[in-house]
Design an enzyme around this catalytic site. Structure first.
Site, mmCIF file in Angstrom:
data_model
loop_
_atom_site.group_PDB
_atom_site.id
_atom_site.type_symbol
_atom_site.label_atom_id
_atom_site.label_comp_id
_atom_site.label_asym_id
_atom_site.label_seq_id
_atom_site.Cartn_x
_atom_site.Cartn_y
_atom_site.Cartn_z
ATOM 1 N N ARG A 40 0.842 -1.199 0.000
ATOM 2 C CA ARG A 40 0.000 0.000 0.000
ATOM 3 C C ARG A 40 0.882 1.255 0.000
ATOM 4 O O ARG A 40 0.582 2.219 -0.671
ATOM 5 C CB ARG A 40 -0.896 -0.034 1.244
ATOM 6 C CG ARG A 40 -2.236 0.624 1.027
ATOM 7 C CD ARG A 40 -3.226 0.217 2.108
ATOM 8 N NE ARG A 40 -3.716 -1.139 1.897
ATOM 9 C CZ ARG A 40 -4.070 -1.977 2.873
ATOM 10 N NH1 ARG A 40 -3.978 -1.620 4.124
ATOM 11 N NH2 ARG A 40 -4.515 -3.179 2.598
ATOM 12 N N LYS A 100 -7.693 -14.968 8.125
ATOM 13 C CA LYS A 100 -8.789 -15.715 8.779
ATOM 14 C C LYS A 100 -10.127 -15.005 8.651
ATOM 15 O O LYS A 100 -11.160 -15.650 8.518
ATOM 16 C CB LYS A 100 -8.464 -15.988 10.244
ATOM 17 C CG LYS A 100 -8.087 -14.765 11.066
ATOM 18 C CD LYS A 100 -6.600 -14.639 11.204
ATOM 19 C CE LYS A 100 -6.189 -13.229 11.549
ATOM 20 N NZ LYS A 100 -4.824 -13.101 11.967
ATOM 21 N N VAL A 127 -4.701 -19.954 10.831
ATOM 22 C CA VAL A 127 -5.017 -20.390 12.201
ATOM 23 C C VAL A 127 -3.760 -20.928 12.881
ATOM 24 O O VAL A 127 -3.058 -21.777 12.320
ATOM 25 C CB VAL A 127 -6.077 -21.526 12.210
ATOM 26 C CG1 VAL A 127 -6.481 -21.855 13.648
ATOM 27 C CG2 VAL A 127 -7.293 -21.161 11.393
ATOM 28 N N GLY A 129 -0.842 -19.621 13.668
ATOM 29 C CA GLY A 129 0.507 -19.208 13.262
ATOM 30 C C GLY A 129 1.273 -20.377 12.670
ATOM 31 O O GLY A 129 0.853 -20.975 11.675
ATOM 32 N N ILE A 131 1.713 -23.402 13.821
ATOM 33 C CA ILE A 131 1.257 -24.777 14.134
ATOM 34 C C ILE A 131 0.544 -25.348 12.901
ATOM 35 O O ILE A 131 -0.388 -24.715 12.387
ATOM 36 C CB ILE A 131 0.245 -24.778 15.304
ATOM 37 C CG1 ILE A 131 0.806 -24.062 16.521
ATOM 38 C CG2 ILE A 131 -0.169 -26.196 15.654
ATOM 39 C CD1 ILE A 131 -0.225 -23.875 17.635
ATOM 40 N N GLY A 182 4.945 -7.529 17.405
ATOM 41 C CA GLY A 182 4.413 -7.960 16.106
ATOM 42 C C GLY A 182 3.392 -9.083 16.198
ATOM 43 O O GLY A 182 3.166 -9.799 15.229
ATOM 44 N N ASP A 196 -10.812 -12.156 16.381
ATOM 45 C CA ASP A 196 -9.778 -12.953 15.710
ATOM 46 C C ASP A 196 -9.919 -14.434 16.094
ATOM 47 O O ASP A 196 -9.825 -15.325 15.245
ATOM 48 C CB ASP A 196 -8.401 -12.407 16.125
ATOM 49 C CG ASP A 196 -7.253 -13.166 15.496
ATOM 50 O OD1 ASP A 196 -6.960 -12.909 14.323
ATOM 51 O OD2 ASP A 196 -6.666 -14.029 16.178
ATOM 52 N N LYS A 200 -10.953 -17.773 13.680
ATOM 53 C CA LYS A 200 -10.127 -18.985 13.601
ATOM 54 C C LYS A 200 -10.936 -20.214 13.994
ATOM 55 O O LYS A 200 -10.788 -21.287 13.396
ATOM 56 C CB LYS A 200 -8.890 -18.819 14.489
ATOM 57 C CG LYS A 200 -7.918 -17.761 13.942
ATOM 58 C CD LYS A 200 -6.869 -17.381 14.982
ATOM 59 C CE LYS A 200 -5.844 -16.415 14.404
ATOM 60 N NZ LYS A 200 -4.991 -15.810 15.449
ATOM 61 N N GLY A 297 3.190 -13.698 14.960
ATOM 62 C CA GLY A 297 4.528 -13.185 14.682
ATOM 63 C C GLY A 297 4.952 -13.520 13.263
ATOM 64 O O GLY A 297 4.388 -14.399 12.608
HETATM 65 N N1 HSE Z 1 -3.105 -11.159 15.973
HETATM 66 C C1 HSE Z 1 -3.003 -12.572 15.866
HETATM 67 C C2 HSE Z 1 -2.646 -13.122 17.230
HETATM 68 C C3 HSE Z 1 -1.948 -12.928 14.850
HETATM 69 O O1 HSE Z 1 -2.306 -12.350 18.135
HETATM 70 O O2 HSE Z 1 -2.714 -14.315 17.424
HETATM 71 C C4 HSE Z 1 -2.146 -14.255 14.209
HETATM 72 O O3 HSE Z 1 -3.389 -14.413 13.626
#
Ligand code: HSE
Length: 429
Positions: A40, A100, A127, A129, A131, A182, A196, A200, A297
Site C-alpha cells: 500500500r 482468517k 489459524v 501461526g 502450528i 508484532g 480474531d 479462527k 509473529g
Molecule cells: N493477531 C493474531 C494473534 C496474529 O495475536 O494471534 C495471528 O493471527
C-alpha cells in the site's frame, strides 16, 4: 509468485524465500521466484534485506500478471483481500492466504470461485501461526470423527493474560508490548474482543466438522472487559484464565463458544504461555492430541504460508482443495446444542453488600436452579468497613446447566444487595 502485502506476515514470507531458496525449491520440486510484491505504501521503511525488492505499481497488476501462477495474500482485512483473491482465482492463479477474517466471513464465495476455476486455496497460516493445524485436521486426521477442539488461538491475548497473571502487568502495558513484538492485528481490538479467535474457530469447525458456521452465530467474549481481580481469584481456586475457543460434538448438537475460561493449573492448556497457541483435539480413532507452537509473529506465520506455497507448487494443495471441498455451496448450518443441554462448572463473582443473609439469598437462588456450590471465597473486609459496603463473593459451582446459570444470574443481578453485574466464566477441566 506474487506477494500482496509486506507487513508482519508478508515481510516474513519474503525473508524466508530470500534466505533459503535452495531448500524451498528442492522441497517444492521446482524453482519458486518472488516475481512481484504489491504494497500500500512504498515509502514505508523496510528491513535491510527487503530493500531491493521489486515493487509492482498496484495489487491489480500482480493478480492480472499472466506470468504469475500463485498469489500470496497477506494484506489482511476483508474488502480488498476478497476482491483480489476472487480476481486471482478467476485469472487461473492458486492462492495461499493467512487471512482468517476473509475465510471465516467469505469462505463459501472464495471456495466456490476456486472450484469454478479449478484452483487451490491454501490457508495454513490463517489459524495457529506456525502450528500445522489446518493440514492436521484437513489431511492427517481425516480418518477421524473429531469430537472436540479446545484451543488458545490468539497470541496477543495469551501474551496479555500471561503478563497480567505472572508479572502483575497492567492490561494496557501488556497490549502495547504484544503490539511492539508484532503479534497483534493492525487493529488490536480484533484480538482483544475475541473476533480474531472466533474467525479462527469458524475455520477449525469447517475442517473438523465439515460445517459452515457464521462467526456471528458463535457466542463470543474477549478479554477486554476482564478484571484482573478475576485472574487472581481464579488462581486462588487453582485455575488460570485463558481465552479459550471450544467446539464439542454431542448428541445435543455442536457446542461452540469463545470466551475467557478457567483452566485447571497443571493441565496442558493452562501451561501455554506468552504468544503461544495450542489446540487440543479429540478424535474417535486418535484419542487426544495437543498441538502447540508460536501462534503469532512474522516468521512462525511465514513458516505456514511458505509451507502452503510449497504444497501448491508440488501439486498437493490442488488435490486437497478438490477432494476435501471446504465451504461447500448450500451447506446446511450446524445443529447447535441448546443452552438447556450444555453442562459446565462455572466461576461466579458477585459484588454484594456485606450484611447478614446475603450469601444465603444467593445460595438459595442457585439451589433453586439446581446449581451446587463447590467452593466459596470471601475475604474478610474487617469490622471497620462501613456496614453494607460492597464486597466480592466468589463461587465455583459443580457441573451446572447453562440455561439454569443464566436464569439464576438474571434473578441475582436484580437483588437490591447486589451492587454490580455478576461476573460469570466457564471452567474447563
Ligand atoms: N493477531 C493474531 C494473534 C496474529 O495475536 O494471534 C495471528 O493471527
Amino acid at each position: 509468485m506474487g506477494l500482496l502485502g509486506l507487513g508482519t506476515v508478508g515481510g516474513g514470507v519474503a525473508r524466508l524465500l530470500r534466505e533459503h531458496p535452495d531448500r524451498i525449491d528442492r522441497r517444492a520440486g521446482r524453482p519458486i521466484e518472488l516475481a512481484a510484491v504489491a504494497v500500500r505504501d512504498r515509502g514505508r521503511p523496510r528491513a535491510q534485506e527487503l530493500k531491493d525488492i521489486r515493487f509492482a505499481d498496484t495489487a491489480e497488476s500482480v493478480v492480472n500478471d499472466p506470468s504469475i501462477d500463485v498469489i500470496i495474500e497477506t494484506i489482511g482485512g476483508v474488502t480488498d483481500a476478497r476482491r483480489l483473491v476472487l480476481a486471482a482465482l478467476a485469472n487461473g492463479k492458486h492462492v495461499a492466504t493467512a487471512n482468517k477474517a476473509l475465510l471465516a466471513e467469505h469462505g463459501a464465495e472464495i471456495f466456490a470461485q476456486a472450484r469454478r476455476f479449478d484452483r487451490a486455496v491454501a490457508f495454513e497460516g490463517s489459524v495457529g501461526g506456525g502450528i500445522p493445524i489446518v493440514q492436521a485436521l484437513g489431511v492427517s486426521l481425516a480418518a477421524n470423527q473429531i469430537q472436540s477442539l479446545a484451543a488458545i488461538l490468539n497470541g496477543t491475548c495469551n501474551y496479555i493474560l500471561t503478563r497480567m497473571t505472572g508479572d502483575g502487568m497492567a492490561y494496557a502495558h501488556a497490549l502495547a508490548e504484544a503490539q511492539r513484538l508484532g503479534y497483534a492485528e493492525a487493529d488490536p481490538t480484533l484480538d482483544v474482543d475475541g473476533t480474531d479467535t472466533v474467525h479462527k474457530l469458524a475455520i477449525l469447525v469447517q475442517l473438523a466438522f465439515e460445517t459452515s458456521v457464521a462467526p456471528g452465530a458463535i457466542p463470543t467474549r474477549g478479554i477486554d472487559a476482564l478484571d484482573v481481580a478475576d485472574i487472581t481469584y481464579a488462581g486462588e481456586l487453582g485455575h488460570a484464565v485463558k481465552l479459550l475457543a471450544l467446539a464439542r460434538l454431542s448428541d445435543a448438537g455442536l457446542e461452540l463458544r469463545v470466551g475467557p475460561t478457567l483452566v485447571k493449573h497443571g493441565t496442558p492448556l493452562a501451561e501455554v504461555r506468552g504468544p503461544y497457541n495450542a489446540v487440543r483435539v479429540v478424535g474417535d480413532a486418535l484419542g487426544d492430541a495437543l498441538f502447540q507452537g508460536r501462534g503469532a509473529g512474522a516468521m512462525p506465520t511465514a513458516s505456514a504460508v511458505v509451507g502452503d506455497l510449497i504444497d501448491i507448487a508440488a501439486g498437493r494443495a490442488l488435490a486437497t482443495s478438490r477432494i476435501r471441498a471446504y465451504w461447500p455451496a448450500n451447506a446446511p448450518p450446524p445443529v447447535l446444542a441448546p443452552p438447556s443441554q450444555i453442562k459446565s462448572r462455572y466461576y461466579l463473582r458477585f459484588t454484594i453488600a456485606d450484611q447478614p443473609g446475603v450469601l444465603a439469598r444467593i445460595a438459595h437462588i442457585l439451589g433453586d436452579h439446581g446449581i451446587s456450590i463447590a467452593s466459596v471465597i470471601q475475604h474478610d473486609s474487617g469490622d471497620d468497613a462501613p456496614e453494607a459496603s460492597p464486597v466480592p463473593l466468589v463461587i465455583m459451582t459443580h457441573l451446572a446447566i447453562q440455561a439454569g446459570v443464566d436464569s439464576a444470574l438474571a434473578l441475582i443481578n436484580r437483588l437490591d444487595v447486589v451492587h454490580a453485574p455478576s461476573v460469570c466464566m466457564r471452567v474447563e477441566e
